[in-house]
Design an enzyme around this catalytic site. Structure first.
Site, short mmCIF file in Angstrom:
data_model
loop_
_atom_site.label_atom_id
_atom_site.label_comp_id
_atom_site.label_asym_id
_atom_site.label_seq_id
_atom_site.Cartn_x
_atom_site.Cartn_y
_atom_site.Cartn_z
N GLY A 1 -4.54 -6.93 -5.05
CA GLY A 1 -3.34 -6.21 -5.67
C GLY A 1 -3.71 -4.82 -6.14
O GLY A 1 -2.95 -4.48 -6.88
N PRO A 61 -9.13 -7.68 -2.34
CA PRO A 61 -8.35 -6.19 -2.04
C PRO A 61 -7.97 -6.42 -0.68
O PRO A 61 -8.87 -6.45 0.24
CB PRO A 61 -9.20 -5.11 -2.58
CG PRO A 61 -10.72 -5.73 -2.66
CD PRO A 61 -10.56 -7.24 -2.55
N ARG A 98 -4.93 -3.78 0.71
CA ARG A 98 -3.99 -2.59 0.85
C ARG A 98 -5.23 -1.61 0.33
O ARG A 98 -4.95 -0.58 1.05
CB ARG A 98 -3.05 -2.63 -0.01
CG ARG A 98 -2.29 -1.25 -0.12
CD ARG A 98 -1.18 -1.14 -1.07
NE ARG A 98 -0.41 -2.47 -1.50
CZ ARG A 98 0.75 -2.83 -0.84
NH1 ARG A 98 1.45 -2.01 -0.09
NH2 ARG A 98 0.92 -4.04 -1.30
N ARG A 154 7.75 -1.57 6.03
CA ARG A 154 8.02 -1.50 4.34
C ARG A 154 9.05 -0.52 3.95
O ARG A 154 9.53 -1.22 2.75
CB ARG A 154 6.61 -0.95 3.80
CG ARG A 154 5.30 -1.39 4.62
CD ARG A 154 4.06 -1.30 3.90
NE ARG A 154 4.04 -1.64 2.47
CZ ARG A 154 4.19 -0.76 1.37
NH1 ARG A 154 4.43 0.32 1.51
NH2 ARG A 154 3.99 -1.47 0.20
N CYS A 191 18.76 -0.78 16.11
CA CYS A 191 19.95 -1.19 15.80
C CYS A 191 20.38 -1.75 14.56
O CYS A 191 20.89 -2.86 14.51
CB CYS A 191 20.91 -1.93 17.10
SG CYS A 191 20.49 -1.15 18.48
N GLU A 192 19.87 -0.96 13.60
CA GLU A 192 19.99 -1.72 12.06
C GLU A 192 20.06 -0.44 11.18
O GLU A 192 19.24 0.41 11.34
CB GLU A 192 18.72 -2.17 11.59
CG GLU A 192 18.45 -3.68 12.47
CD GLU A 192 18.79 -4.79 11.71
OE1 GLU A 192 19.33 -4.90 10.57
OE2 GLU A 192 18.73 -5.75 12.57
N TYR A 223 -0.29 -3.07 5.86
CA TYR A 223 0.88 -3.83 6.24
C TYR A 223 1.80 -3.08 7.24
O TYR A 223 3.12 -2.98 6.94
CB TYR A 223 1.62 -4.21 5.04
CG TYR A 223 0.78 -5.00 3.96
CD1 TYR A 223 0.32 -6.14 4.46
CD2 TYR A 223 0.25 -4.36 2.83
CE1 TYR A 223 -0.48 -6.87 3.47
CE2 TYR A 223 -0.83 -5.29 2.07
CZ TYR A 223 -0.88 -6.55 2.35
OH TYR A 223 -1.83 -7.23 1.58
N1 LLP Z 1 -4.94 -12.21 -2.07
C1 LLP Z 1 -3.66 -13.12 -1.81
C2 LLP Z 1 -3.64 -14.19 -2.26
C3 LLP Z 1 -2.69 -12.36 -1.38
O1 LLP Z 1 -1.46 -12.94 -1.31
C4 LLP Z 1 -2.65 -10.89 -1.28
C5 LLP Z 1 -1.65 -10.15 -0.65
C6 LLP Z 1 -3.86 -10.14 -1.26
C7 LLP Z 1 -4.92 -10.95 -1.71
C8 LLP Z 1 -4.08 -8.89 -1.01
O2 LLP Z 1 -3.31 -8.25 -1.90
P1 LLP Z 1 -3.36 -6.41 -1.78
O3 LLP Z 1 -4.57 -6.03 -2.26
O4 LLP Z 1 -3.10 -5.86 -0.32
O5 LLP Z 1 -2.10 -6.02 -2.40
N2 LLP Z 1 3.62 -6.67 2.76
C9 LLP Z 1 3.35 -6.44 1.31
C10 LLP Z 1 2.46 -6.91 0.59
C11 LLP Z 1 2.07 -8.45 0.79
C12 LLP Z 1 0.88 -8.98 0.11
C13 LLP Z 1 0.85 -10.35 0.49
N3 LLP Z 1 -0.41 -10.89 -0.33
C14 LLP Z 1 3.56 -4.88 1.31
O6 LLP Z 1 3.63 -4.22 2.37
O7 LLP Z 1 3.48 -4.19 0.40
#
Ligand code: LLP
Length: 425
Positions: free
Chosen positions: A245, A281, A283, A319, A349-350, A378
């Site tokens: 996150g 991590p 993203r 996104r 088409c949206e 993503y």
């Molecule tokens: N750990 C768990 C349990 C998760 O569910 C996720 C992401 C991560 C780690 C990694 O999170 P990050 O570091 O990437 O924030 N599609 C959305 C993001 C969905 C994240 C889902 N879970 C977007 O494009 O913003």
């Protein structure tokens, strides 16, 4: 051909033309067409940053494979010493193909299928999370069948607001993820019924795009104290997974989450001594390492609005449509002239098929190339075939060399799945 240098600027404007490392993007486009472009230098910087802040603290930094499952990228991260956080049998398979060892694998998911559980066992994954008590008999049965044990982390939901988009917020009581402390308590009380499960720690992931250490620190203290209170028969607090996150600044205004302050805020030598610290991590490691490159098909004005119609659509980067997410978009070879508001839209088409709305953009014309930033996370991972669109190729750039790591899909790729095979039931 120059030797590869880690000092290379990932994406930079040189003499009026955007480059990916040493490669002018118009040249790359001529060779490949629309594509995702990944810069090794950018990715390596992010890995360096995460390892620099946490490498000596956390025992397992498991890259959240869901953010970008490109096979070459996975292998690269594996070789750089990261682990893998996976949420399905297919992700487990992809991680294994990239060489990730089971000891560096964390299996998550709030609805793990039997196939997922069997893949986790086959990979000999170090950790598996338990999203709710309902999973206990399923995990137990599969572990017993395979005559092995699962090392389980209970995913707890601390009901903590991470102040992020509701769709990417996972630690609130309204979120489907994890269990409340009472349920975790009950699970531990029932542990003796599940001889093939070792309840060895907790997992918390508050959500994505967290920009301040505060909420993660708060989750850490709550979950740490709760875990310590659980210690006893049925629960050995050997590991704590603090999730991912880590926020990325897509607008270039507030900066990314400061990893050093986060690391400092999670310091607690007395607690961490002898315990495994896990992070996941996604993203942060990949977002700015990728751009999406495509051509402007045409420009039109309607009711006074400027629409820039681009060959890239919501199926290539969902996104903006899904989260109203901001992605910076710039012409690859900017023209002289003042910027004015534009909607950058795709061919799907949206009405939700936009990459940007009401965005200040310089003059653009048909045939110009656009670069959509932060498409490394993503982007390709969430791409689809909607409207019969074929998934774009993924290009890995390293200095003055470019490699197609995933070719463009063809109609035949999709047709391969079709048939009319009778089901015997
Ligand atoms: N750990 C768990 C349990 C998760 O569910 C996720 C992401 C991560 C780690 C990694 O999170 P990050 O570091 O990437 O924030 N599609 C959305 C993001 C969905 C994240 C889902 N879970 C977007 O494009 O913003």
């Amino acid at each position: 051909m120059k030797p590869y240098s880690m000092q290379t600027e990932p994406f930079s404007n040189r003499e009026g033309v955007l480059h990916a490392e040493e490669i002018p993007l118009p040249r790359l486009y001529r060779a490949v067409g629309p594509c995702y472009v990944y810069s090794r230098a950018a990715l390596d910087r992010r890995v360096d940053a995460v390892l620099g802040s946490f490498g000596h603290r956390a025992q397992l930094i498991a890259y959240a494979v869901k953010a970008n499952t490109n096979a070459h990228l996975l292998r690269h991260f594996q070789e750089r010493g990261l682990g893998a956080e996976v949420v399905s049998a297919t992700e487990i398979r992809e991680a294994m193909r990239a060489g990730f060892a089971g000891v560096r694998m964390v299996c998550n998911g709030n609805g793990k299928s039997l196939e997922d559980l069997r893949a986790a066992i086959a990979a000999d994954a170090a950790w598996i999370n338990l999203d709710g008590a309902w999973e206990l008999p399923r995990l137990e049965a599969e572990a017993a069948r395979a005559d092995c044990v699962f090392h389980v982390l209970l995913r707890v939901n601390p009901d903590l607001d991470a102040s992020t988009h509701p769709y990417i917020s996972t630690g609130l009581k309204t979120s489907k993820f994890g269990m409340d402390f009472e349920e975790a308590h009950r699970v531990v009380g029932d542990a003796h019924h599940y001889p093939h499960l070792r309840l060895e720690g907790l997992h918390v992931h508050l959500g994505s795009q967290i920009h301040e250490p505060g909420p993660i620190r708060e989750a850490f203290t709550r979950v740490r104290d709760f875990g310590l209170s659980l210690e006893g028969p049925g629960f050995h607090f050997a590991a704590l997974n603090l999730g991912g996150g880590f926020g990325v600044d897509y607008r270039g205004e507030i900066g990314d989450l400061d990893l050093e302050s986060l690391a400092a805020s999670l310091e607690d030598p007395g607690f961490w001594k002898g315990r495994t610290w896990i992070l996941e991590p996604g993203r942060y490691l990949v977002a700015d390492g990728g751009i999406l490159l495509g051509e402007v098909l045409g420009v039109k004005r309607s009711h006074g609005r400027r629409f820039v119609i681009c060959e890239l659509g919501m199926n290539d980067l969902i996104r903006p449509a899904l989260y109203e997410a901001y992605h910076s978009i710039s012409p690859v070879s900017p023209r002289e002239g003042a910027a004015s508001p534009a909607d950058v839209v795709g061919p799907i088409c949206e009405s939700g098929d936009f990459l940007a709305q009401d965005r200040e953009l310089g003059p653009v014309e048909a045939g110009d190339l656009l670069a959509v930033r932060h498409a490394g996370a993503y982007g390709s991972a969430m791409a689809s075939n909607y409207n019969g669109r074929l998934r774009l190729p993924e290009v890995w750039v390293e200095g003055d060399r470019a490699f197609i790591t995933r070719r463009r899909e063809t109609p035949e790729d999709l047709e391969r799945l079709e048939g009319f095979e009778e089901v015997s039931w």
